[in-house]
Design a protein around this motif. Structure first.
Motif, PDB file in Angstrom:
ATOM      1  N   GLY A 239      -3.074   3.412  13.769  1.00 31.04           N
ATOM      2  CA  GLY A 239      -2.044   4.024  13.060  1.00 31.04           C
ATOM      3  C   GLY A 239      -2.279   5.244  12.418  1.00 31.04           C
ATOM      4  N   ALA A 240      -1.155   6.019  12.040  1.00 28.41           N
ATOM      5  CA  ALA A 240      -1.719   7.286  11.492  1.00 28.41           C
ATOM      6  C   ALA A 240      -0.468   7.895  10.631  1.00 28.41           C
ATOM      7  N   THR A 241      -0.679   8.573   9.782  1.00 31.60           N
ATOM      8  CA  THR A 241       0.360   9.378   9.134  1.00 31.60           C
ATOM      9  C   THR A 241       0.363  10.853   8.745  1.00 31.60           C
ATOM     10  N   SER A 245       7.483  17.656   7.517  1.00 34.28           N
ATOM     11  CA  SER A 245       7.957  18.739   6.550  1.00 34.28           C
ATOM     12  C   SER A 245       7.921  18.318   5.243  1.00 34.28           C
ATOM     13  N   PRO A 246       7.983  19.052   4.256  1.00 29.88           N
ATOM     14  CA  PRO A 246       8.004  18.479   2.864  1.00 29.88           C
ATOM     15  C   PRO A 246       9.116  17.510   2.698  1.00 29.88           C
ATOM     16  N   ASN A 247      10.073  17.145   3.452  1.00 29.71           N
ATOM     17  CA  ASN A 247      11.163  16.048   3.248  1.00 29.71           C
ATOM     18  C   ASN A 247      10.893  14.911   4.330  1.00 29.71           C
ATOM     19  N   LYS A 248       9.979  15.228   5.374  1.00 25.33           N
ATOM     20  CA  LYS A 248      10.265  14.068   6.296  1.00 25.33           C
ATOM     21  C   LYS A 248       8.801  13.591   6.376  1.00 25.33           C
ATOM     22  N   ALA A 249       8.354  12.374   6.353  1.00 23.46           N
ATOM     23  CA  ALA A 249       7.020  11.967   6.863  1.00 23.46           C
ATOM     24  C   ALA A 249       6.932  11.094   8.178  1.00 23.46           C
ATOM     25  N   LEU A 250       5.905  10.950   8.888  1.00 21.05           N
ATOM     26  CA  LEU A 250       5.655  10.085  10.120  1.00 21.05           C
ATOM     27  C   LEU A 250       4.540   9.133   9.821  1.00 21.05           C
ATOM     28  N   MET A 251       5.013   7.901  10.174  1.00 21.33           N
ATOM     29  CA  MET A 251       4.073   6.818  10.235  1.00 21.33           C
ATOM     30  C   MET A 251       4.029   6.194  11.705  1.00 21.33           C
ATOM     31  N   VAL A 252       3.098   6.506  12.467  1.00 23.22           N
ATOM     32  CA  VAL A 252       3.058   6.018  13.592  1.00 23.22           C
ATOM     33  C   VAL A 252       2.055   4.709  13.639  1.00 23.22           C
ATOM     34  N   LEU A 253       2.435   3.549  14.400  1.00 24.02           N
ATOM     35  CA  LEU A 253       1.774   2.339  14.609  1.00 24.02           C
ATOM     36  C   LEU A 253       1.611   1.970  16.167  1.00 24.02           C
ATOM     37  N   SER A 254       0.486   1.360  16.317  1.00 24.16           N
ATOM     38  CA  SER A 254       0.391   1.133  17.624  1.00 24.16           C
ATOM     39  C   SER A 254       0.325  -0.404  18.209  1.00 24.16           C
ATOM     40  N   PHE A 255       0.188  -1.262  17.072  1.00 22.29           N
ATOM     41  CA  PHE A 255       0.083  -2.698  17.307  1.00 22.29           C
ATOM     42  C   PHE A 255      -1.098  -2.848  18.313  1.00 22.29           C
ATOM     43  N   ARG A 256      -2.222  -2.046  18.015  1.00 23.74           N
ATOM     44  CA  ARG A 256      -3.456  -2.032  18.720  1.00 23.74           C
ATOM     45  C   ARG A 256      -4.004  -3.586  19.035  1.00 23.74           C
ATOM     46  N   TYR A 257      -4.017  -4.245  17.781  1.00 22.28           N
ATOM     47  CA  TYR A 257      -4.541  -5.703  18.095  1.00 22.28           C
ATOM     48  C   TYR A 257      -3.500  -6.750  18.258  1.00 22.28           C
ATOM     49  N   SER A 259      -1.784  -8.681  16.238  1.00 23.80           N
ATOM     50  CA  SER A 259      -1.904  -9.986  15.223  1.00 23.80           C
ATOM     51  C   SER A 259      -1.221  -9.354  14.134  1.00 23.80           C
ATOM     52  N   ASP A 260      -0.632 -10.356  13.479  1.00 25.60           N
ATOM     53  CA  ASP A 260       0.436  -9.734  12.127  1.00 25.60           C
ATOM     54  C   ASP A 260      -0.526  -9.380  11.142  1.00 25.60           C
ATOM     55  N   ASP A 261      -1.829 -10.018  10.847  1.00 24.86           N
ATOM     56  CA  ASP A 261      -2.545  -9.391   9.671  1.00 24.86           C
ATOM     57  C   ASP A 261      -3.060  -8.223   9.781  1.00 24.86           C
ATOM     58  N   GLN A 262      -3.426  -7.645  11.358  1.00 32.21           N
ATOM     59  CA  GLN A 262      -3.936  -6.315  11.551  1.00 32.21           C
ATOM     60  C   GLN A 262      -2.374  -5.366  11.552  1.00 32.21           C
ATOM     61  N   PHE A 263      -1.393  -5.904  11.865  1.00 31.88           N
ATOM     62  CA  PHE A 263      -0.271  -4.878  11.770  1.00 31.88           C
ATOM     63  C   PHE A 263       0.252  -4.683  10.421  1.00 31.88           C
ATOM     64  N   TRP A 264       0.335  -5.677   9.831  1.00 31.32           N
ATOM     65  CA  TRP A 264       0.718  -5.496   8.245  1.00 31.32           C
ATOM     66  C   TRP A 264      -0.047  -4.636   7.205  1.00 31.32           C
ATOM     67  N   PHE A 265      -1.364  -5.009   7.488  1.00 32.56           N
ATOM     68  CA  PHE A 265      -2.608  -4.363   6.566  1.00 32.56           C
ATOM     69  C   PHE A 265      -2.454  -2.953   7.049  1.00 32.56           C
ATOM     70  N   THR A 266      -2.330  -2.518   8.314  1.00 28.21           N
ATOM     71  CA  THR A 266      -2.129  -1.281   8.802  1.00 28.21           C
ATOM     72  C   THR A 266      -1.091  -0.378   8.208  1.00 28.21           C
ATOM     73  N   PHE A 267       0.044  -1.102   8.536  1.00 25.28           N
ATOM     74  CA  PHE A 267       1.306  -0.544   7.885  1.00 25.28           C
ATOM     75  C   PHE A 267       0.932  -0.238   6.379  1.00 25.28           C
ATOM     76  N   PHE A 268       0.742  -1.038   5.550  1.00 25.85           N
ATOM     77  CA  PHE A 268       0.503  -0.881   3.910  1.00 25.85           C
ATOM     78  C   PHE A 268      -0.687   0.119   3.773  1.00 25.85           C
ATOM     79  N   HIS A 269      -1.646   0.176   4.788  1.00 23.86           N
ATOM     80  CA  HIS A 269      -2.715   1.294   4.398  1.00 23.86           C
ATOM     81  C   HIS A 269      -2.240   2.734   4.700  1.00 23.86           C
ATOM     82  N   GLU A 270      -1.365   2.772   5.835  1.00 24.59           N
ATOM     83  CA  GLU A 270      -0.597   4.120   6.134  1.00 24.59           C
ATOM     84  C   GLU A 270       0.451   4.564   4.754  1.00 24.59           C
ATOM     85  N   ALA A 271       0.903   3.303   4.344  1.00 22.62           N
ATOM     86  CA  ALA A 271       1.840   3.625   3.370  1.00 22.62           C
ATOM     87  C   ALA A 271       1.172   4.252   2.113  1.00 22.62           C
ATOM     88  N   ALA A 272      -0.008   3.797   1.984  1.00 23.83           N
ATOM     89  CA  ALA A 272      -0.991   4.251   0.676  1.00 23.83           C
ATOM     90  C   ALA A 272      -1.217   5.732   0.995  1.00 23.83           C
TER      91      ALA A 272
END
Length: 373
Positions: A239-241, A245-257, A259-272
């Motif tokens: 994942g990456a974030t 611009s000041p008004n728009k953020a990007l979060m990119v996720l790769s589903f690399r592993y 599995s649901d635990d890896q995907f959702w942990f990555t999402f909330f990690h990037e959200a942080a």
């Protein structure tokens, strides 16, 4: 035909691909990509490539563009021909040896398979396709934009990530292009944080084709464009974030592993990272151990959202059997796979134990070709 009135829509600007002109016309007339795709008889994915300048205009497409947008098929063919001629002139200024060295850093054959660039017959053509992807005319411009000191300082990469800058920058660039075409509200950190609870409830849904549109919608409401992009060889990212611009953020996720635990942990990690850390930095998560303060804070944030602190003691004393784990997961509102992942993280079970409770995603469900942006 998409109705239009006299304007400066067709002012000559040969230095840009026809898709840029088309995108500007659609924007000025408030026509959606979906409506335009239907009008010209193309898929949304095909129109997306056209707007990004990654697809050429042939006679058949020029006729349909003329019927939908005006002014004539000859205009669109002339614009395409002139753009290609200009592009060739720009390409010819590149020193061939320098281009060959530069393009070797990119996994170009995989990039063709992923649909990021068109196929090529020579190293020179491969370099030209990569220039189009990055929106630069030559190696010097690429170095200024993507490999300069300021860009290197912004990347929070491990040593393994820094060893493959080409693959990583290509992946991030593709995600940026998709995000730029994705409508979002303005960045609203309070709404984004509030919507994370609704996102958390999606962890129970099994099919990415079901939960990804909901996830995207909840994030777009708060100014975050979520892009799913498979990684090429040499890009070990999950994942990456970054802020586009000041008004728009990007979060990119790769589903690399996958599995649901890896995907959702990555999402909330990037959200942080978006909520807690510098808006000037790019945060990239790879498979190595990272010890920065920001990464530690992001890990704590993700763990706290998925399994709140008031449930931690119960997790650490949970009987290590199927039924107690399922009951605990239902009660706190996350998938069983997430509970198993946290049990492994706290070393209550080994990394090979109880993985059958995790959900595994299929590439046919989550590949970019299957996702309508």
């Amino acid at each position: 035909m998409i109705k239009h009135s006299p304007s400066n829509d067709f002012e000559p600007n040969w230095a840009v691909p026809p898709g840029v002109t088309i995108s500007a016309i659609l924007s000025s007339r408030a026509v959606s990509r979906e409506s335009f795709a239907e009008a010209v008889g193309e898929s949304v994915e095909s129109v997306q490539r056209l707007l990004l300048g990654l697809r050429s205009v042939d006679e058949h497409l020029a006729d349909r563009l003329a019927r939908c947008l005006g002014p004539s098929s000859a205009f669109w063919l002339a614009r395409e021909a002139q753009y290609r001629a200009d592009f060739q002139r720009i390409q010819s200024t590149c020193v061939e040896i320098a281009c060959e060295v530069w393009v070797k850093q990119f996994p170009v054959r995989e990039m063709v398979k992923l649909g990021w660039i068109d196929d090529f017959q020579s190293t020179s053509e491969a370099a030209g396709e990569c220039f189009k992807l990055f929106g630069v005319p030559d190696v010097a411009a690429w170095n200024v934009k993507y490999a300069g000191a300021s860009a290197a300082a912004a990347f929070r990469m491990s040593a393994s990530a820094r060893a493959n800058p080409g693959a990583i920058t290509a992946w991030l660039r593709w995600a940026e292009l998709i995000a730029e075409l994705t409508p979002c509200a303005d960045w609203d950190p309070e709404l984004f944080k509030e919507n994370l609870q609704a996102v958390r409830s999606l962890t129970w849904q099994k099919d990415p084709a079901t939960f990804l549109p909901k996830l995207r919608k909840l994030c777009a409401e708060a100014g975050v464009s979520v892009v799913v992009a498979r990684t090429p060889k040499g890009c070990p990212a999950s994942g990456a974030t970054r802020f586009l611009s000041p008004n728009k953020a990007l979060m990119v996720l790769s589903f690399r592993y996958r599995s649901d635990d890896q995907f959702w942990f990555t999402f909330f990690h990037e959200a942080a990272h978006l909520l807690l850390h510098s808006g000037d930095a790019i945060f990239l998560e790879d498979e190595s151990e990272v010890t920065s303060d920001e990464e530690g804070e992001a890990n704590e944030f993700a763990a706290e959202v998925l399994i709140p602190r008031n449930y931690l003691s119960e997790l650490l004393n949970l009987p290590l059997r199927r039924d107690p784990i399922l009951r605990f997961a239902r009660r706190i509102g996350v998938s069983p796979g997430i509970v198993v992942g946290q049990l492994q993280h706290y070393k209550r079970i080994s990394l090979s134990h109880m993985n059958w409770l995790k959900r595994r995603y299929d590439w046919n469900q989550i590949s970019m070709d299957k996702i309508t942006l």
